[in-house]
Design a protein around this motif. Structure first.
Motif, short mmCIF file in Angstrom:
data_model
loop_
_atom_site.label_atom_id
_atom_site.label_comp_id
_atom_site.label_asym_id
_atom_site.label_seq_id
_atom_site.Cartn_x
_atom_site.Cartn_y
_atom_site.Cartn_z
N GLU A 39 0.82 -1.20 0.00
CA GLU A 39 0.00 0.00 0.00
C GLU A 39 0.86 1.26 0.00
N PRO A 40 1.76 1.40 -0.97
CA PRO A 40 2.73 2.50 -0.94
C PRO A 40 2.14 3.88 -1.12
N LEU A 41 0.92 3.97 -1.64
CA LEU A 41 0.34 5.28 -1.92
C LEU A 41 -0.85 5.59 -1.02
N GLY A 42 -1.08 4.74 -0.03
CA GLY A 42 -2.28 4.87 0.80
C GLY A 42 -2.33 6.14 1.62
N ALA A 43 -1.18 6.72 1.98
CA ALA A 43 -1.16 7.90 2.86
C ALA A 43 -1.14 9.21 2.08
#
Length: 291
Positions: A163-167
């Protein structure tokens, strides 16, 4: 001939005795070299546990995980991991964070070659102007680009993305999605992406595979994604096949979501407590206010 990455009847539990919970059960997966696979699922279904098993950070209770036919028994430079929280060292610059990883993987590389190697991957993620900046001077999207550059500079066999782009905000996330797709086409790496965003999986992956809800989560149906590359988000959104793919995956997730099981259904009786208000007792017995 065995697959590039293979998981055979992999299971993983946490806890002890009556508190033991089976997070994953009988996970079977084959990934071919150069494939881009997206695993989608609900929060708490075990997606991070799955990526940690492949990374070798934890070991399965049952089954085996093979990379190029060899068992994975621990972490190694053949697997690059990109986490959601960036995992950058705050006292090092952009180049310093990437360089530190490269020195560990390629200890015999000369200083000049290592500098050129590091700058090559920093340029690949469009961060060369920020080469000497510290993480505190970067936006969230830029920090994630550093994580991508660091992982690629280690030249891993497979790239694991949790989930590298979740934040990130929506605009930054959309921009980085296209960067990741471009970098994947250029690097030809095998990629396993963990995400809870179905649209992201369709945009980036060759196959989208839902992870059924836990406990005892297992992988569901394979959804092949047939859009040609390079992919343009606006063009795909206008394609009727996109809506068809999205609806099929979302409907499947909603159906399996009906059968979610609460891992621990223990009920606790909590005491009824009145809030303590500072000075309330003094006011209560103050004869001048008659309260």
């Amino acid at each position: 001939m065995s697959a590039f990455l293979e998981l055979r009847n992999v299971s993983k539990s946490f806890g002890q005795g009556t508190n033991r919970v089976e997070v994953l059960k009988n996970i079977n997966l084959t990934v071919e070299e150069g494939e881009f696979i997206a695993i989608v699922g609900f929060t708490g279904s075990g997606k991070t546990t799955l990526i940690s098993l492949i990374a070798g950070l934890i070991q399965p209770d049952e089954g085996e995980i093979l990379l190029k036919g060899k068992p994975i028994n621990g972490p190694g430079p053949d697997r690059g991991v990109i986490f959601q929280n960036y995992s950058l060292l705050p006292w090092l610059s952009v180049s310093g964070n990437v360089d530190m990883a490269v020195k560990q993987v390629f200890p015999k590389m000369t200083k000049t070659d290592r500098r050129n190697h590091v700058e090559h991957f920093i340029k690949m993620v469009n961060l060369h102007p920020a080469l000497h900046k510290k993480p505190s001077e970067l936006s969230g999207g830029m920090r994630q680009r550093v994580s991508v550059a660091r992982a690629l500079a280690m030249d891993p066999e497979i790239l694991l993305m949790d989930e590298p782009l979740g934040a990130l905000d929506a605009l930054t996330r959309g921009s980085l999605q296209m960067e990741i797709e471009r970098i994947w086409r250029e690097s030809k790496k095998t990629v396993l992406l963990i995400t809870n965003d179905v649209d992201e999986g369709i945009l980036l992956a060759d196959r989208v595979i839902p992870l059924k809800p836990g406990p005892r989560a297992t992988l569901g149906l394979n959804f092949p994604i047939g859009f040609t590359r390079p992919r343009d988000k606006a063009t795909i959104n206008a394609d009727p096949n996109f809506k068809k793919e999205r609806n099929a995956i979302n409907s499947y997730l909603m159906e399996i979501g009906k059968h979610r099981v609460v891992a621990n259904d223990t009920k606790y009786d909590l005491p009824l407590l009145d809030p303590i208000i500072p000075g309330a007792e003094k006011r209560l017995f103050n004869p001048r206010t008659n309260l």
